[in-house]
Design a protein around this motif. Structure first.
Motif, PDB file in Angstrom:
ATOM      1  N   ASN A  26      -6.067 -39.680  29.265  1.00  0.00           N
ATOM      2  CA  ASN A  26      -5.540 -39.469  30.986  1.00  0.00           C
ATOM      3  C   ASN A  26      -6.288 -40.332  31.845  1.00  0.00           C
ATOM      4  N   ARG A  67      -3.339 -43.007  32.341  1.00  0.00           N
ATOM      5  CA  ARG A  67      -3.085 -41.733  33.062  1.00  0.00           C
ATOM      6  C   ARG A  67      -1.795 -41.488  33.082  1.00  0.00           C
ATOM      7  N   LEU A 127       1.977 -40.534  34.621  1.00  0.00           N
ATOM      8  CA  LEU A 127       2.441 -41.406  35.825  1.00  0.00           C
ATOM      9  C   LEU A 127       3.104 -40.285  36.718  1.00  0.00           C
ATOM     10  N   PRO A 128       3.498 -40.399  37.983  1.00  0.00           N
ATOM     11  CA  PRO A 128       3.654 -39.447  38.902  1.00  0.00           C
ATOM     12  C   PRO A 128       5.107 -39.425  38.610  1.00  0.00           C
ATOM     13  N   PRO A 129       5.902 -38.262  38.784  1.00  0.00           N
ATOM     14  CA  PRO A 129       7.645 -37.948  38.598  1.00  0.00           C
ATOM     15  C   PRO A 129       8.359 -39.150  39.482  1.00  0.00           C
ATOM     16  N   ARG A 130       7.891 -39.159  40.572  1.00  0.00           N
ATOM     17  CA  ARG A 130       8.487 -40.196  41.768  1.00  0.00           C
ATOM     18  C   ARG A 130       7.600 -41.177  42.190  1.00  0.00           C
ATOM     19  N   VAL A 131       8.029 -42.302  42.343  1.00  0.00           N
ATOM     20  CA  VAL A 131       7.401 -43.531  43.090  1.00  0.00           C
ATOM     21  C   VAL A 131       8.121 -44.147  44.002  1.00  0.00           C
ATOM     22  N   GLU A 172       1.829 -48.975  33.543  1.00  0.00           N
ATOM     23  CA  GLU A 172       1.397 -48.438  34.888  1.00  0.00           C
ATOM     24  C   GLU A 172       2.497 -48.849  35.787  1.00  0.00           C
ATOM     25  N   THR A 183       2.656 -48.009  43.586  1.00  0.00           N
ATOM     26  CA  THR A 183       3.335 -48.509  44.964  1.00  0.00           C
ATOM     27  C   THR A 183       2.410 -49.304  45.975  1.00  0.00           C
ATOM     28  N   GLN A 189      12.450 -38.281  31.805  1.00  0.00           N
ATOM     29  CA  GLN A 189      11.739 -37.676  31.005  1.00  0.00           C
ATOM     30  C   GLN A 189      12.836 -37.214  29.727  1.00  0.00           C
TER      31      GLN A 189
END
Length: 392
Positions: free
Chosen positions: A115, A119, A121-125, A149, A152, A342
């Protein structure tokens, strides 16, 4: 018929001296830890020592003090074998339990390290639905030579997808060096070319440090050192606020553009590989050229998605030697609208495992960026599904 030796009847009790010695062993030995309270670590440590001691005490007491153990008849031997088999089974199960506990602890540590290195990833960028996933060729492994990776920045969403040559700790350290440099350079550099040059310098510095560590007396990599042949394939993308996509490719597979069109039998999925021309050489063996022209890939429109991947996905083979049809798998997965990154990754990896009949021979990674905005700023430019052209 069980025969007893003279002076040792079959039903005799343990001698008083033996029974007293055994009770003293139980009271004074590690079994006392069973009475400890308040410190789980001391309790576990005591149990790890006490249980083997208990099994050993049972075996020794039976062998030395039990009259049945002194018999030579078939029945006595069967009973003795059963006792020692039970003792051996208990020891094996205890060792297995201890090893499993240590394995679970090591997996927790490895998961924490994963992690940090790669790490989640965020679900939304910035208006994009994002998901990434890896499929390791080694059972139980979570991190390999693949890296990705999504960040933003002021220039837009910047993405890196790469594949480090090799495996093991050396590949992991190279992944850490490249990702660490990208996470800084993506915010510091105004141009994508500047980001790529920062990654090149970070990789060269990392390889020099590894060379000194592995060959401290040589002052550099030996001629037959694998560091001289180590390289990293990279794909850098920049998705700007208006949806325009520009790229720099260093020997990495070009991504796929996913879209769907209506048809008489429902939506029809389309997966097209972006054609960006001849890529730059991978980082490591050769220096980057002085001129790094951006490859303009058009615009990522609402409802479309980009799928970045490493060559381990397309190179997976079945028993007949046939490569995995990633293009077909993506076209089938994109029929569901809207694209859920996903779910798409899970569907593709499931097909890959069925195709390969198990884990593939090489690590593979997928990264999906889906534009689920309702609208995007429209300017002059080619749509992304057309072949990409180099900027002049």
């Amino acid at each position: 018929m069980i025969r007893s030796r003279a002076g040792a009847p079959a039903g005799a009790r343990l001698p008083t001296r033996t029974r007293a010695a055994f009770r003293a062993l139980v009271r004074a030995g590690p079994l006392r830890v069973l009475a400890l309270r308040g410190d789980p670590r001391r309790l576990r440590r005591g149990l790890s020592l006490g249980l083997p001691t208990l099994w050993g005490a049972v075996a020794i007491t039976y062998k030395m003090a039990c009259p049945l153990a002194q018999e030579t008849g078939l029945g006595a031997r069967i009973v003795s074998s059963a006792v020692f088999f039970a003792v051996g089974t208990g020891l094996v199960l205890h060792i297995r339990h201890t090893l499993l506990r240590e394995l679970r602890q090591m997996r927790k540590i490895a998961h924490a390290a994963q992690n940090v290195l790669l790490r989640p990833l965020p679900p939304r960028v910035d208006g994009l639905a994002v998901a990434g996933g890896q499929l390791s060729a080694d059972r139980g492994a979570g991190v390999g030579g693949d890296l990705y990776e999504v960040l933003t920045t002021e220039q837009g969403v910047r993405v890196v997808m790469g594949d480090v040559r090799g495996h093991g700790l050396g590949a992991l350290s190279t992944v850490a060096a490249v990702l660490g440099s990208f996470r800084e350079a993506a915010h510091d550099e105004a141009e994508l070319a500047g980001v790529l040059r920062r990654l090149e310098r970070a990789l060269a510095r990392h390889l020099r440090e590894r060379s000194r560590a592995e060959h401290p007396a040589g002052g550099g990599a030996e001629p037959d050192s694998p560091l001289a042949e180590e390289f990293v394939t990279l794909l850098l993308l920049e998705i700007r606020p208006d949806g325009e996509v520009v790229a720099l490719n260093c020997g990495h597979p070009w991504p796929y553009l996913l879209s769907s069109t209506p048809g008489p039998r429902g939506p029809r999925g389309r997966a097209e590989r972006l054609a960006g021309g001849e890529p730059l050489p991978p980082l490591g063996p050769f220096p980057l050229p002085a001129d790094l022209p951006l490859v303009r890939c058009g615009r990522l429109r609402p409802g479309e998605a980009l799928v970045l991947h490493t060559d381990g996905v397309e190179d997976a083979r079945d028993r007949r030697g046939r490569f995995f049809p990633l293009h077909t798998a993506l076209a089938e997965a994109v029929r569901v609208r809207p694209v859920v990154p996903q779910a798409l990754i899970h569907a593709v990896f499931a097909q890959l495992l069925r195709h390969a009949g198990g884990l593939p021979a090489d690590d593979g990674a997928l990264l999906v960026l889906a534009n689920d905005r309702r609208r995007v700023v429209v300017q002059q430019g080619e749509p992304i599904r057309r072949p990409a052209q180099r900027a002049t």
